[in-house]
Scaffold this motif. Structure first.
Motif, PDB file in Angstrom:
ATOM      1  N   LYS A 344       0.973  -0.956   0.037  1.00  0.00           N
ATOM      2  CA  LYS A 344       0.154   0.433   0.154  1.00  0.00           C
ATOM      3  C   LYS A 344       0.853   1.574   0.226  1.00  0.00           C
ATOM      4  N   MET A 345       0.447   2.382  -0.849  1.00  0.00           N
ATOM      5  CA  MET A 345       1.889   3.117  -0.833  1.00  0.00           C
ATOM      6  C   MET A 345       0.850   4.166   0.510  1.00  0.00           C
ATOM      7  N   VAL A 346       2.120   4.785   0.775  1.00  0.00           N
ATOM      8  CA  VAL A 346       2.274   5.487   1.851  1.00  0.00           C
ATOM      9  C   VAL A 346       2.791   7.585   1.089  1.00  0.00           C
ATOM     10  N   SER A 347       2.587   7.716   1.945  1.00  0.00           N
ATOM     11  CA  SER A 347       2.753   9.403   1.757  1.00  0.00           C
ATOM     12  C   SER A 347       4.721   9.348   2.664  1.00  0.00           C
ATOM     13  N   LEU A 348       4.770  10.594   2.670  1.00  0.00           N
ATOM     14  CA  LEU A 348       5.492  10.949   3.808  1.00  0.00           C
ATOM     15  C   LEU A 348       4.236  12.384   4.491  1.00  0.00           C
ATOM     16  N   ASP A 349       4.266  12.588   3.437  1.00  0.00           N
ATOM     17  CA  ASP A 349       3.101  13.838   4.076  1.00  0.00           C
ATOM     18  C   ASP A 349       2.085  13.357   4.975  1.00  0.00           C
ATOM     19  N   SER A 350       1.505  12.743   4.893  1.00  0.00           N
ATOM     20  CA  SER A 350       0.719  11.502   5.805  1.00  0.00           C
ATOM     21  C   SER A 350       1.397  12.012   7.503  1.00  0.00           C
ATOM     22  N   PHE A 351       2.345  11.794   7.188  1.00  0.00           N
ATOM     23  CA  PHE A 351       2.536  11.869   9.221  1.00  0.00           C
ATOM     24  C   PHE A 351       3.343  13.993   8.964  1.00  0.00           C
ATOM     25  N   LYS A 352       3.020  14.644   8.522  1.00  0.00           N
ATOM     26  CA  LYS A 352       3.365  15.802   8.155  1.00  0.00           C
ATOM     27  C   LYS A 352       2.480  16.232  10.151  1.00  0.00           C
ATOM     28  N   GLY A 353       2.728  17.130  11.036  1.00  0.00           N
ATOM     29  CA  GLY A 353       1.917  18.106  11.915  1.00  0.00           C
ATOM     30  C   GLY A 353       2.923  17.127  12.820  1.00  0.00           C
ATOM     31  N   LYS A 354       3.969  15.894  12.836  1.00  0.00           N
ATOM     32  CA  LYS A 354       4.546  14.768  13.500  1.00  0.00           C
ATOM     33  C   LYS A 354       6.016  15.226  13.583  1.00  0.00           C
ATOM     34  N   TRP A 355       6.789  14.913  14.820  1.00  0.00           N
ATOM     35  CA  TRP A 355       7.850  14.526  14.522  1.00  0.00           C
ATOM     36  C   TRP A 355       7.898  13.231  13.741  1.00  0.00           C
ATOM     37  N   ILE A 356       8.704  13.118  12.611  1.00  0.00           N
ATOM     38  CA  ILE A 356       9.261  11.929  12.105  1.00  0.00           C
ATOM     39  C   ILE A 356      10.332  12.145  12.617  1.00  0.00           C
ATOM     40  N   TYR A 357      10.799  10.435  12.343  1.00  0.00           N
ATOM     41  CA  TYR A 357      12.218   9.867  13.133  1.00  0.00           C
ATOM     42  C   TYR A 357      12.217   8.797  11.655  1.00  0.00           C
ATOM     43  N   LEU A 358      13.136   9.283  10.472  1.00  0.00           N
ATOM     44  CA  LEU A 358      13.167   8.818   9.725  1.00  0.00           C
ATOM     45  C   LEU A 358      14.833   8.383   9.981  1.00  0.00           C
ATOM     46  N   SER A 359      14.446   6.430   9.295  1.00  0.00           N
ATOM     47  CA  SER A 359      15.611   5.763   8.990  1.00  0.00           C
ATOM     48  C   SER A 359      15.705   5.311   7.822  1.00  0.00           C
ATOM     49  N   PHE A 360      17.187   4.656   7.335  1.00  0.00           N
ATOM     50  CA  PHE A 360      17.178   4.271   5.908  1.00  0.00           C
ATOM     51  C   PHE A 360      17.760   3.231   6.293  1.00  0.00           C
ATOM     52  N   VAL A 361      17.692   2.241   6.255  1.00  0.00           N
ATOM     53  CA  VAL A 361      18.599   0.978   6.567  1.00  0.00           C
ATOM     54  C   VAL A 361      18.344  -0.405   5.282  1.00  0.00           C
ATOM     55  N   ARG A 362      19.696  -1.253   5.795  1.00  0.00           N
ATOM     56  CA  ARG A 362      19.456  -2.385   4.973  1.00  0.00           C
ATOM     57  C   ARG A 362      19.112  -3.454   6.207  1.00  0.00           C
ATOM     58  N   VAL A 363      17.715  -4.884   6.028  1.00  0.00           N
ATOM     59  CA  VAL A 363      17.947  -5.458   7.013  1.00  0.00           C
ATOM     60  C   VAL A 363      19.086  -6.856   6.761  1.00  0.00           C
ATOM     61  N   GLY A 364      19.430  -6.382   6.119  1.00  0.00           N
ATOM     62  CA  GLY A 364      20.468  -7.712   6.231  1.00  0.00           C
ATOM     63  C   GLY A 364      21.885  -7.522   6.834  1.00  0.00           C
ATOM     64  N   GLU A 365      21.662  -5.782   6.923  1.00  0.00           N
ATOM     65  CA  GLU A 365      23.043  -5.065   7.460  1.00  0.00           C
ATOM     66  C   GLU A 365      23.241  -5.166   8.448  1.00  0.00           C
TER      67      GLU A 365
END
Length: 485
Positions: A344-365
Motif C-alpha cells: 500500500k502506497m504511503v506518503s510522507l505527507d500523511s505524517f505532517k504535523g508529527k516528529w518523524i524519525y526517518l531511518s534508511f536501513v538494510r535489513v541484511g546489514e
C-alpha cells in the motif's frame, strides 16, 4: 503594430528553434530492460548541481535520449547509482551499448564511496572524435607522470623541467588543430597541473589565462582552472584583508564593504572577476562555521544576486543556494510515496504535523540491525509518552521480499511494529536525501523541516532525551520560597 507582432513572433520562433535538440544518444543494454536511464550535465563547476536533460525507460529495442547544446559539453549517463561521463558535440548522433552488468554490486560494497562506473561502449566513432582525442591526451599525460612520478610528487621537490618536458611532448605529439575545444582542454588541463605543482604564481597565471578577456563560463576546463586558482584565496583571509574583517563584514550584513574591500587585491580590480571570486569564497565560507554564520552567508549571496549585473552570476548563486537548502538544518524535506509491507502506497505527507524519525536501513546489514533493535527497545515507551512521534524506516534492500520476510516471517518481526516502507529502487530519492551509507537517520520536525543537518543515530543516546520531549519547569525551592511570607 503588425510589424511589432511579426518581430515578436519571429523572436519566439528563433528561441524555440534554438532549443531544438541537436544531439542524440541511441543505445542498447544487455540486461537493463525496465530500468530508467537518465542523461545529466552539471549546471556549473562550482555548485556542480545536476541538470536532467532527458530520461527514458530502457526497452527491448534500447533507448534514445536527446538534448540541446551550443558548445561541446560534458554529460553523464546514469542508471540507478551507476554512471559514466563523456563529451558530446552539437549536431552529432552517438550510438552506444551497455554490456551485461551486475546491478547488485551496490549490495556487496558501498558504491557511493567506492564508485563503480557504468560500462558504456561507443560504436562507429571517427578517429578525430573528441572523446578519443581527450582519452589519448589523458593517457599520454598519465603515463609520463607515472614514469617520472618522483619528480611530480609533492612529498619531495617537484622539478619544473620535467613539467616543461611534458608540455613539449604534448606539443609534439598533439599539436593544436581545428578543434578549438580540444585545444582549450589541453591548455587549461596543463595550466591547472602547473598551478597545483606550484610551478607558477597566481599572479602570472592570472596574467596568462584570465586577464583581458571575459570568463569562459561555458567551458568546464576554464572554470575548473579558475576555481582551482582562487580556492581558499579569500575565505580564509589574505594579505589585503584578514579573516576576522571578512567574517565580520559577512556576519554583520555589510556586503558592500566586503565587495569593496576585496578589491584591494590587484587581481580582483575587475568587477566581473571580483564577483566570481567572491561567490566562490562565500561558498567556502558557508562551511567554515567557526568563523562565518551560515544564515549570514546565505544572506550575503542573496544580496549579491540582486545587485549583480552579470546573469551568469545570478544563475550561479541560485544553484548554490539551492544546494545549501538540500539536507541542511531548517531545510524543506522532499516528499515521497513508497509501498509498505502490504504494498500500500504511503506518503510522507500523511505524517505532517508529527516528529518523524526517518531511518534508511538494510535489513541484511549488521550496523542497520543494531540500530533497528535500539529503535524497537525505545519505541513503545516513546509512543506511550508522545502521540506526536512517528518512526518511519525505509528498507533499501533491492528485493522487496527481504523487507516482507524480515517483518512477517522472522522470529522477531513483530517487535518492529512501526511504519516500514520499501524504497522501491528509487535511487534518486536516496541521492536527494543524501544517503550514502546505511543506516542513515533524519529527524523531521512538525513543520516538515529538518531538525539537524546530521541526525544522531538511536545508539548515540538521542532517544533518551529526544528533542520532542516536553520540557517541564522544575519547581524552584529556596529559603524564602514557599515559606508563607
Amino acid at each position: 503594430m503588425k510589424r511589432i507582432i511579426q518581430v515578436l513572433f519571429l523572436a519566439a520562433s528563433l528561441s524555440a528553434l534554438a532549443q531544438t535538440p541537436n544531439i542524440t544518444i541511441k543505445g542498447v543494454a544487455a540486461n537493463a530492460n525496465g530500468k530508467e536511464i537518465e542523461l545529466y550535465k552539471y549546471s556549473d563547476q562550482l555548485s556542480r548541481a545536476e541538470v536532467l536533460l532527458d530520461h527514458k525507460v530502457i526497452g527491448a529495442a534500447g533507448f534514445e535520449l536527446k538534448m540541446y547544446a551550443k558548445y561541446t559539453t560534458l554529460v553523464f549517463l546514469q542508471v540507478e547509482n551507476y554512471s559514466q561521463s563523456f563529451y558530446v558535440e552539437p549536431g552529432r548522433t552517438y550510438q552506444i551499448h551497455i554490456p551485461k552488468f551486475d546491478w547488485s554490486i551496490d549490495e556487496k560494497r558501498n558504491v557511493n564511496l567506492s564508485p563503480e562506473a557504468l560500462p558504456v561502449g561507443f560504436e562507429n566513432l571517427p578517429n578525430n572524435e573528441i572523446n578519443l582525442e581527450i582519452n589519448a591526451f589523458d593517457a599520454l599525460v598519465d603515463s609520463f607522470i607515472s614514469a617520472n612520478r618522483y619528480y611530480f610528487d609533492q612529498k619531495f621537490h617537484p622539478q619544473r623541467r620535467y613539467f616543461d618536458t611534458l608540455c613539449a611532448l604534448v606539443e609534439k605529439r598533439m599539436p593544436d588543430g581545428k578543434n578549438a575545444f580540444f585545444n582549450r582542454y589541453k591548455k587549461f588541463s596543463l595550466a591547472e597541473l602547473k598551478f597545483k605543482l606550484r610551478f607558477d604564481s597566481r599572479k602570472n597565471m592570472y596574467s596568462k589565462y584570465i586577464a583581458n578577456q571575459p570568463p569562459l563560463y561555458y567551458d568546464e576546463n576554464y572554470m575548473s582552472l579558475f576555481f582551482t586558482m582562487f580556492a581558499n584565496s579569500l575565505s580564509g583571509g589574505n594579505r589585503y584583508n584578514n579573516v576576522h574583517k571578512l567574517s565580520r563584514w559577512v556576519n554583520s550584513g555589510s556586503v558592500a564593504t566586503y565587495m569593496d574591500s576585496i578589491g584591494l587585491d590587484p587581481l580582483l580590480r575587475n568587477e566581473q572577476i571580483r564577483e566570481l571570486v567572491a561567490i566562490q569564497a562565500l561558498k567556502e565560507s558557508y562551511y567554515k562555521t567557526k568563523l562565518y554564520k551560515q544564515d549570514k552567508v546565505v544572506s550575503a549571496l542573496e544580496s549579491l544576486r540582486t545587485r549583480t549585473k552579470f546573469p551568469e552570476h545570478r544563475e550561479l548563486i541560485k544553484n548554490l543556494l539551492s544546494m545549501f537548502s538540500h539536507n541542511s538544518r531548517g531545510g524543506e524535506v522532499a516528499s515521497f510515496s513508497l509501498p509498505d509491507a502490504d504494498k500500500k502506497m504511503v506518503s510522507l505527507d500523511s505524517f505532517k504535523g508529527k516528529w518523524i524519525y526517518l531511518s534508511f536501513v538494510r535489513v541484511g546489514e549488521s550496523h542497520s540491525l543494531r540500530e533497528i533493535e535500539t529503535l524497537a527497545y525505545f519505541k513503545d515507551s516513546i509512543y506511550a509518552r508522545n502521540k506526536n512521534v512517528e518512526f518511519v524506516s525505509i528498507c533499501c534492500d533491492r528485493e522487496f521480499q527481504k523487507m516482507y520476510h524480515f517483518l512477517r516471517n522472522s522470529k522477531n518481526g513483530s517487535k518492529y511494529s512501526w511504519t516500514w516502507l520499501h524504497f522501491n529502487n528509487n535511487f534518486k530519492l536516496l541521492e536527494r536525501y543524501g544517503v550514502v551509507s546505511f543506516p542513515t537517520f533524519m529527524l523531521i520536525n512538525p513543520d516538515g523541516k529538518l531538525q539537524y543537518s546530521i541526525t544522531p543515530s538511536p545508539g548515540s543516546g538521542l532517544l533518551v532525551n529526544p528533542p520532542w520531549a516536553e520540557k517541564k519547569d522544575t519547581e524552584k525551592k529556596g529559603f524564602f520560597l514557599n515559606s508563607g511570607r
